[in-house]
Structure formats: C-alpha cells, structure tokens
Design a protein around this motif. Structure first.
Motif, mmCIF file in Angstrom:
data_model
loop_
_atom_site.group_PDB
_atom_site.id
_atom_site.type_symbol
_atom_site.label_atom_id
_atom_site.label_comp_id
_atom_site.label_asym_id
_atom_site.label_seq_id
_atom_site.Cartn_x
_atom_site.Cartn_y
_atom_site.Cartn_z
ATOM 1 N N GLY A 1 0.813 -1.214 0.000
ATOM 2 C CA GLY A 1 0.000 0.000 0.000
ATOM 3 C C GLY A 1 0.847 1.265 0.000
ATOM 4 O O GLY A 1 0.566 2.213 -0.746
ATOM 5 N N VAL A 2 1.909 1.264 0.813
ATOM 6 C CA VAL A 2 2.805 2.425 0.850
ATOM 7 C C VAL A 2 3.520 2.586 -0.489
ATOM 8 O O VAL A 2 3.671 3.700 -0.994
ATOM 9 N N ALA A 3 3.946 1.465 -1.096
ATOM 10 C CA ALA A 3 4.631 1.533 -2.386
ATOM 11 C C ALA A 3 3.713 2.064 -3.482
ATOM 12 O O ALA A 3 4.120 2.901 -4.299
ATOM 13 N N VAL A 4 2.459 1.614 -3.503
ATOM 14 C CA VAL A 4 1.511 2.093 -4.515
ATOM 15 C C VAL A 4 1.211 3.580 -4.309
ATOM 16 O O VAL A 4 1.158 4.357 -5.272
ATOM 17 N N ALA A 5 1.057 3.992 -3.057
ATOM 18 C CA ALA A 5 0.802 5.414 -2.779
ATOM 19 C C ALA A 5 1.997 6.276 -3.173
ATOM 20 O O ALA A 5 1.832 7.351 -3.776
ATOM 21 N N ALA A 6 3.213 5.804 -2.868
ATOM 22 C CA ALA A 6 4.404 6.567 -3.236
ATOM 23 C C ALA A 6 4.564 6.634 -4.748
ATOM 24 O O ALA A 6 4.919 7.684 -5.302
ATOM 25 N N ALA A 7 4.291 5.519 -5.448
ATOM 26 C CA ALA A 7 4.391 5.518 -6.910
ATOM 27 C C ALA A 7 3.356 6.449 -7.527
ATOM 28 O O ALA A 7 3.655 7.187 -8.472
ATOM 29 N N ALA A 8 2.136 6.439 -6.997
ATOM 30 C CA ALA A 8 1.095 7.328 -7.523
ATOM 31 C C ALA A 8 1.467 8.792 -7.300
ATOM 32 O O ALA A 8 1.280 9.630 -8.193
ATOM 33 N N ALA A 9 2.006 9.105 -6.123
ATOM 34 C CA ALA A 9 2.427 10.483 -5.847
ATOM 35 C C ALA A 9 3.557 10.900 -6.771
ATOM 36 O O ALA A 9 3.563 12.023 -7.296
ATOM 37 N N LEU A 10 4.510 9.999 -7.013
ATOM 38 C CA LEU A 10 5.635 10.320 -7.887
ATOM 39 C C LEU A 10 5.171 10.544 -9.325
ATOM 40 O O LEU A 10 5.580 11.510 -9.975
ATOM 41 N N VAL A 11 4.299 9.676 -9.816
ATOM 42 C CA VAL A 11 3.779 9.831 -11.182
ATOM 43 C C VAL A 11 2.988 11.125 -11.296
ATOM 44 O O VAL A 11 3.116 11.863 -12.281
ATOM 45 N N TRP A 12 2.190 11.444 -10.280
ATOM 46 C CA TRP A 12 1.396 12.680 -10.327
ATOM 47 C C TRP A 12 2.307 13.906 -10.346
ATOM 48 O O TRP A 12 2.088 14.848 -11.114
ATOM 49 N N VAL A 13 3.346 13.919 -9.505
ATOM 50 C CA VAL A 13 4.250 15.073 -9.434
ATOM 51 C C VAL A 13 4.998 15.247 -10.753
ATOM 52 O O VAL A 13 5.104 16.350 -11.287
ATOM 53 N N VAL A 14 5.522 14.140 -11.304
ATOM 54 C CA VAL A 14 6.277 14.232 -12.556
ATOM 55 C C VAL A 14 5.352 14.631 -13.706
ATOM 56 O O VAL A 14 5.703 15.475 -14.538
ATOM 57 N N ALA A 15 4.161 14.046 -13.766
ATOM 58 C CA ALA A 15 3.220 14.397 -14.835
ATOM 59 C C ALA A 15 2.777 15.848 -14.725
ATOM 60 O O ALA A 15 2.612 16.537 -15.742
ATOM 61 N N ASP A 16 2.608 16.338 -13.511
ATOM 62 C CA ASP A 16 2.203 17.728 -13.326
ATOM 63 C C ASP A 16 3.333 18.682 -13.689
ATOM 64 O O ASP A 16 3.100 19.750 -14.251
ATOM 65 N N ALA A 17 4.577 18.290 -13.377
ATOM 66 C CA ALA A 17 5.714 19.170 -13.655
ATOM 67 C C ALA A 17 6.044 19.234 -15.142
ATOM 68 O O ALA A 17 6.431 20.277 -15.654
ATOM 69 N N PHE A 18 5.894 18.105 -15.846
ATOM 70 C CA PHE A 18 6.273 18.047 -17.251
ATOM 71 C C PHE A 18 5.070 17.786 -18.147
ATOM 72 O O PHE A 18 5.156 17.025 -19.103
ATOM 73 N N ARG A 19 3.966 18.419 -17.857
ATOM 74 C CA ARG A 19 2.717 18.136 -18.550
ATOM 75 C C ARG A 19 2.816 18.332 -20.056
ATOM 76 O O ARG A 19 2.391 17.490 -20.829
ATOM 77 N N THR A 20 3.379 19.420 -20.506
ATOM 78 C CA THR A 20 3.431 19.698 -21.942
ATOM 79 C C THR A 20 4.865 19.719 -22.472
ATOM 80 O O THR A 20 5.096 20.154 -23.587
ATOM 81 N N THR A 21 5.809 19.258 -21.693
ATOM 82 C CA THR A 21 7.204 19.292 -22.102
ATOM 83 C C THR A 21 7.602 17.963 -22.732
ATOM 84 O O THR A 21 7.353 16.913 -22.151
ATOM 85 N N TRP A 22 8.211 18.016 -23.886
ATOM 86 C CA TRP A 22 8.722 16.814 -24.545
ATOM 87 C C TRP A 22 10.229 16.926 -24.603
ATOM 88 O O TRP A 22 10.774 17.968 -24.937
ATOM 89 N N ILE A 23 10.917 15.854 -24.268
ATOM 90 C CA ILE A 23 12.373 15.841 -24.307
ATOM 91 C C ILE A 23 12.795 15.257 -25.644
ATOM 92 O O ILE A 23 12.409 14.146 -25.993
ATOM 93 N N GLY A 24 13.592 16.005 -26.377
ATOM 94 C CA GLY A 24 14.065 15.511 -27.661
ATOM 95 C C GLY A 24 15.146 14.454 -27.467
ATOM 96 O O GLY A 24 16.096 14.651 -26.716
ATOM 97 N N LEU A 25 15.001 13.326 -28.123
ATOM 98 C CA LEU A 25 15.964 12.236 -27.991
ATOM 99 C C LEU A 25 16.853 12.118 -29.223
ATOM 100 O O LEU A 25 17.387 11.066 -29.516
#
Length: 195
Positions: free
Chosen positions: A119-143
């Motif tokens: 449960g803690v791992a799923v909550a931490a993963a969800a928080a991490l995905v939400w933070v990263v998705a919110d921070a880089f919502r429209t940003t694309w990294i060129g590879l």
C-alpha cells in the motif's frame, strides 16, 4: 504554386512529428528497458534471499543506467554504473559477507507486513507519477542527441552547485555502513571465540 508548396511543407511537418500513438524505436526500447527494470526492482524487494536481492538490484540499477543512455545523459549513466552498480552493490555484498548473513532463504527477511508495504509503495508511486506528470505536462524531451541536459558540464554544475551536501552525506552514510558491518562482524567473532 505557393498553395502547393504550403501544403507540401505542412505534410512534411506532419510526417516528421510523431505523436503518442506512433512511437520511435528509442521510445520502444525505453519502454521495454523500463519494464525489465521495474520487474527487477519488484523481485529485489520481494525475494527472501538477501544475495539474490542484491544481484537483482544490480539488474535494476543497470536498467536505470540504460534509460539514462537512451535519454542522452551519458555522464549520469556512467556515474550510475560506477557509483551505484559498482560501489553500492559491492558495499552491500561486503556487508552481507562481513556480518555473516544467511546465504539461503532467511526468515528474518520477511516481517509479515507485505500488504502495508504494498500500500505504501503504490501510494508513493502514484504520488511520484502525479508530481512528474504535473511538472512536465506539456514538455517533450528531444531524444535526437542534440539535447544539452545530459552533458558533463551541465551535470557537473548542477551537482556541485546544488547537490554537494546530499552527495557528501551519502558518502559518509556509506562509510558508516561499512564501519558498522566491520564492528558487527568483529563482535560476533569475539563472542564465538569466548564460547
């Protein structure tokens, strides 16, 4: 004539740009390596054999290094290999050997709190995905290899300007862990000699 040229230019721009549903080869490899890394990380935390956990940790950290290479951050990838795969895992294995930890299945490796940990791992993963998705919502990294974010100069400037204290604290923590393993192994050998 200009209308045909405009139409041809817009069609060329559409074929050069790829969307979410038309991934490139690098993105497919990135996804596959990410899945292997995730699987190795799950096995690392679920196995009951400590040495196997350390070896699966090597696979997970190596997968992260490959991900950094795919993101054109070569310096960070090699630091990942040298510091984490080379040093931290070797330090962990030496700690296991010096403390004479059991090699096979260890009943001490399972505390019985698997559902709470999940449960803690799923909550931490969800928080991490939400933070990263919110921070880089429209940003694309060129590879395409022209991105300067992984160069040695930029990484060194960021590391030695903003992250010096955590970097040094980590080195002191690893040194304390190794000294603690040596102290524990000597204490156990003295107790065995007195009996």
């Amino acid at each position: 004539m200009t209308g045909a040229m405009t139409l041809a230019a817009s069609l060329a721009a559409r074929t050069d740009a790829h969307g979410f549903l038309s991934p490139t080869g690098v993105e497919i490899v990135f996804l596959l390596v990410g899945l292997v890394t995730l699987g190795a990380a799950v096995i690392t935390v679920t196995t009951r054999q400590l040495v196997h956990a350390a070896l699966w940790l090597v696979v997970a950290l190596g997968g992260l290094a490959v991900e950094y290479l795919l993101l054109t951050a070569e310096f960070i990838a090699w630091v990942q290999v040298l510091i984490y795969v080379g040093s931290v895992v070797v330090l962990l294995l030496f700690g296991l050997m010096l403390t004479r930890a059991p090699i096979g299945r260890s009943p001490d490796a399972d505390s019985g709190n698997r559902w709470i940990a999940l449960g803690v791992a799923v909550a931490a993963a969800a928080a991490l995905v939400w933070v990263v998705a919110d921070a880089f919502r429209t940003t694309w990294i060129g590879l395409d290899g022209n991105a300067p974010q992984g160069t040695t100069k930029i990484s060194g400037e960021i590391l030695f300007r903003h992250w010096v204290l955590p970097f040094e604290a980590l080195s002191v923590l690893l040194l304390a862990a190794l000294v603690g393993a040596v102290v524990l192994s000597r204490r156990k050998s003295r107790e065995g000699a007195q009996r």
